[in-house]
Design a protein around this motif. Structure first.
Motif, PDB file in Angstrom:
ATOM      1  N   TYR A 137       0.839  -1.207   0.000  1.00 55.39           N
ATOM      2  CA  TYR A 137       0.000   0.000   0.000  1.00 55.39           C
ATOM      3  C   TYR A 137       0.871   1.253   0.000  1.00 55.39           C
ATOM      4  O   TYR A 137       2.084   1.181   0.188  1.00 55.39           O
ATOM      5  CB  TYR A 137      -0.954  -0.013   1.194  1.00 55.39           C
ATOM      6  N   ARG A 138       0.221   2.410  -0.175  1.00 56.49           N
ATOM      7  CA  ARG A 138       0.984   3.628  -0.413  1.00 56.49           C
ATOM      8  C   ARG A 138       0.539   4.770   0.499  1.00 56.49           C
ATOM      9  O   ARG A 138       0.401   5.915   0.050  1.00 56.49           O
ATOM     10  CB  ARG A 138       0.842   4.058  -1.883  1.00 56.49           C
ATOM     11  N   CYS A 139       0.293   4.484   1.762  1.00 60.79           N
ATOM     12  CA  CYS A 139      -0.146   5.540   2.683  1.00 60.79           C
ATOM     13  C   CYS A 139       0.913   6.654   2.709  1.00 60.79           C
ATOM     14  O   CYS A 139       2.107   6.379   2.878  1.00 60.79           O
ATOM     15  CB  CYS A 139      -0.363   4.981   4.078  1.00 60.79           C
TER      16      CYS A 139
ATOM     17  N   CYS B  80       3.521   7.094   5.638  1.00 58.14           N
ATOM     18  CA  CYS B  80       4.248   5.905   6.105  1.00 58.14           C
ATOM     19  C   CYS B  80       5.560   5.741   5.340  1.00 58.14           C
ATOM     20  O   CYS B  80       5.641   6.020   4.146  1.00 58.14           O
ATOM     21  CB  CYS B  80       3.352   4.678   5.912  1.00 58.14           C
TER      22      CYS B  80
ATOM     23  N   SER C  23       6.939   2.936   4.641  1.00 60.41           N
ATOM     24  CA  SER C  23       6.996   1.700   3.847  1.00 60.41           C
ATOM     25  C   SER C  23       7.026   1.941   2.338  1.00 60.41           C
ATOM     26  O   SER C  23       7.856   1.349   1.639  1.00 60.41           O
ATOM     27  CB  SER C  23       5.820   0.783   4.208  1.00 60.41           C
ATOM     28  N   PRO C  24       6.135   2.794   1.781  1.00 58.09           N
ATOM     29  CA  PRO C  24       6.183   2.974   0.321  1.00 58.09           C
ATOM     30  C   PRO C  24       7.551   3.451  -0.161  1.00 58.09           C
ATOM     31  O   PRO C  24       8.024   3.014  -1.218  1.00 58.09           O
ATOM     32  CB  PRO C  24       5.101   4.031   0.057  1.00 58.09           C
TER      33      PRO C  24
ATOM     34  N   ASP D  66       4.091  -5.678   8.704  1.00 59.36           N
ATOM     35  CA  ASP D  66       3.476  -4.397   8.333  1.00 59.36           C
ATOM     36  C   ASP D  66       2.006  -4.631   8.018  1.00 59.36           C
ATOM     37  O   ASP D  66       1.140  -3.843   8.375  1.00 59.36           O
ATOM     38  CB  ASP D  66       4.142  -3.818   7.072  1.00 59.36           C
TER      39      ASP D  66
ATOM     40  N   LYS E 179      -5.124   6.919   2.024  1.00 58.22           N
ATOM     41  CA  LYS E 179      -5.357   5.708   2.809  1.00 58.22           C
ATOM     42  C   LYS E 179      -6.169   4.674   2.030  1.00 58.22           C
ATOM     43  O   LYS E 179      -6.088   3.472   2.293  1.00 58.22           O
ATOM     44  CB  LYS E 179      -6.080   6.110   4.107  1.00 58.22           C
TER      45      LYS E 179
HETATM   46  S1  SF4 Z   1       2.433  -0.384   6.464  1.00 62.76           S
HETATM   47 FE1  SF4 Z   1       0.350   0.250   6.979  1.00 62.76          FE
HETATM   48  S2  SF4 Z   1       0.451   2.496   7.031  1.00 62.76           S
HETATM   49 FE2  SF4 Z   1       2.268   1.768   5.898  1.00 62.76          FE
HETATM   50  S3  SF4 Z   1       1.682   1.760   3.736  1.00 62.76           S
HETATM   51 FE3  SF4 Z   1       1.259  -0.277   4.561  1.00 62.76          FE
HETATM   52  S4  SF4 Z   1      -0.907  -0.211   5.180  1.00 62.76           S
HETATM   53 FE4  SF4 Z   1      -0.205   1.910   4.945  1.00 62.76          FE
END
Ligand code: SF4
Length: 508
Positions: free
Chosen positions: A212-214, A217, A219-220, A259, A330
């Motif tokens: 996902y691309r929040c 965050c 992570s992306p 995650d 989100k």
């Molecule tokens: S780890 Fe959670 S907050 Fe981060 S991009 Fe993934 S779903 Fe979104």
């Protein structure tokens, strides 16, 4: 034994103290165990010191130093751990010529700032399992390796001739087979538990990454070049790991650090089926469950989760404002969250734990009020829901929201001392806060501990101490809910008390 020409074969890995958050949740330092796995395999003698679990502080680390120590490493995230890690690093440097290495989330997002402090010699950005091994080999060969000699260490930042040299981080996940995790390095697992419970908690991974691309965050940005962006482990391996921890270490709660565990529902379905096949029922909690994923789960799946022992699903609610949710990219709506919560409430056994964010650049008091209304509705419609304290929005370098914050006057912390103030319990005022927003956030920081029934849902100890704690919470709850519901932040006498508690748990 590693074939060290210098005779320095020992590596000390340190988990800094955590501040007030560490008083509620204390898990074995899994990231250090992962880093240690490669080093142990390579023949290094690794010692792990967890300063959350002892009162020794920097002196305990200094006491462990000796001629055989090759380097000292710390895993550090922003906030209170920075103060603790700085104290340790300075003490180590004062004790001798020991290289100090920082890894973890802060070194990942701000390696230059980390190396801007003379108490740190190296920063490892990104996954550190193979980087730690390669750095160790370089230090064995040469006390002060040249930049060229370090070029093969992924994600390593080092200083050479007055300038900082950075290298590209390791691309991809570094899963460690559970039998190679050196669990024996932790002397006592009895100190790892959640507040108010006596069960031993063990964090594990069932999957790595997130697709996902929040926008808030990391992570992306971290997984941008990863293929795939989400890597589930085979169900049999996950259950082997659970069984191993239960049988060898008396694990009382398995806490999935993924995650996101539910990107493909078949992944956890496979884990549940395997648990059932082996007749294993053990308490479990999942840190990563998205609203859209819960909406995909039918009643039968939720029942299977509960029957296998699942207790808590952590859900990112983030905001009750449609505009802020869109800003965060989100991918869910307020209505989705309400519906997902209803499904969890209908299950009646699972506990839903909601994360939320306040203080976003441009967020109005009315938008924060919408979040409060949504949270209260969630709590009213689901007796087995609770909320965490608000995440005060802190832009993470490299994220979409960091650019938004920059347009509102945000400048990333330029020193480690400034990074130590970037925490959700902190009192840092961002440039876009109005006095009213600041007051509202302070009110939510305090009252969110009391507005729900988390104490009853989560604590099982029945000593006099916990009975008194639960009683105090129950007595204050109506007033906390009044403040939270009405947005009443006047005469906030509770906030100075809250700050005192927070500061008492900061070290360094
Ligand atoms: S780890 Fe959670 S907050 Fe981060 S991009 Fe993934 S779903 Fe979104």
């Amino acid at each position: 034994m590693n074939d060290s020409v210098t005779g320095r074969n020992k590596i000390i890995l340190v988990q800094p103290s955590m501040g007030v958050a560490g008083e509620f949740v204390r898990h074995p330092p899994l990231s250090l165990l992962y880093v240690a796995s490669g080093l142990v395999r390579e023949g290094f003698d690794v010692r792990i010191i967890d300063l959350r679990a002892s009162d020794g502080g920097a002196a305990e680390v200094v006491k462990a130093l000796g001629d055989d120590v090759l380097w000292v490493g710390l895993t550090v995230m922003g906030g209170a751990p920075v103060s603790s890690a700085l104290e340790v690093s300075r003490a180590v440097k004062a004790a001798g010529m020991y290289p100090v290495v920082w890894g973890g989330s802060l070194a990942t997002i701000a390696p230059d700032t980390v190396l801007g402090n003379s108490a740190v010699d190296y920063a490892i950005s990104g996954s550190g399992v193979s980087s730690a091994v390669r750095l160790s080999r370089a230090l064995v060969a040469n006390d002060t390796p040249t930049s060229d000699e370090l070029d093969h260490v992924p994600g390593l930042y080092s200083r050479h001739e007055g300038r900082i040299v950075g290298r590209k981080p390791f691309r991809g996940f570094e899963p460690v087979p559970f039998r190679e995790i050196p669990y024996h390095l932790i002397p006592d697992y009895g100190v790892y538990a959640h507040f108010g419970t006596a069960r031993r908690v063990f964090p594990i991974y069932s999957a790595f990454g997130c697709p996902y691309r929040c926008a808030f965050c990391i992570s992306p940005a971290m997984y941008k070049e990863y293929k795939p962006k989400w890597l589930p482990l085979p169900a049999t391996e996950v259950v082997d790991h659970i069984e191993y921890l239960r049988d060898r270490f008396d694990a009382g709660l398995i806490y999935f650090y993924d995650d996101d565990s539910f990107v493909n529902p078949e992944h956890i379905r496979g884990v549940l089926d395997e648990l059932k096949r082996r007749r294993i029922k053990i308490p479990m909690s999942f840190r990563g469950a998205r609203v859209n994923e819960i909406l995909r789960m039918d009643d039968e799946f939720l029942s299977a989760l509960a029957e296998s022992g699942t207790e808590i699903l952590h859900v990112g609610l983030e905001s009750g404002s449609p505009r802020i949710l869109a800003l965060y990219e989100k991918g869910v709506t307020v209505e989705d969250t309400i519906e997902a919560n209803r499904r969890l409430a209908k299950n009646g056994k699972l506990i839903a734990a909601y994360n939320w964010i306040v203080g976003t650049p441009g967020e109005t008091c009315e938008e924060m009020a919408a979040t409060r209304r949504l949270l209260l509705r969630i709590l009213d419609e689901n007796p087995r829901a609770f909320v965490f304290q608000p995440n005060k929005f802190h832009p993470i370098p490299g994220t979409v929201m960091a650019d938004v914050a920059a347009r509102h006057g945000y400048r990333p912390p330029a020193t480690l001392e400034a990074w130590s103030c970037e925490e959700q319990e902190g009192d840092k005022r961002e440039p876009w806060y109005t006095p009213r927003i600041q007051r509202d956030i302070e009110m939510m920081q305090v009252t969110s501990y009391f507005i729900d029934h988390k104490a009853e849902l989560l604590t099982t100890e029945n000593s006099l101490y916990y009975i008194i704690v639960r009683l105090i919470i129950a007595l204050y709850r109506p007033f906390a809910r009044f403040r939270f519901k009405r947005g009443f932040a006047g005469l906030l006498f509770e906030y100075p008390l809250f700050r005192r508690v927070v500061m008492r748990h900061r070290k360094g």
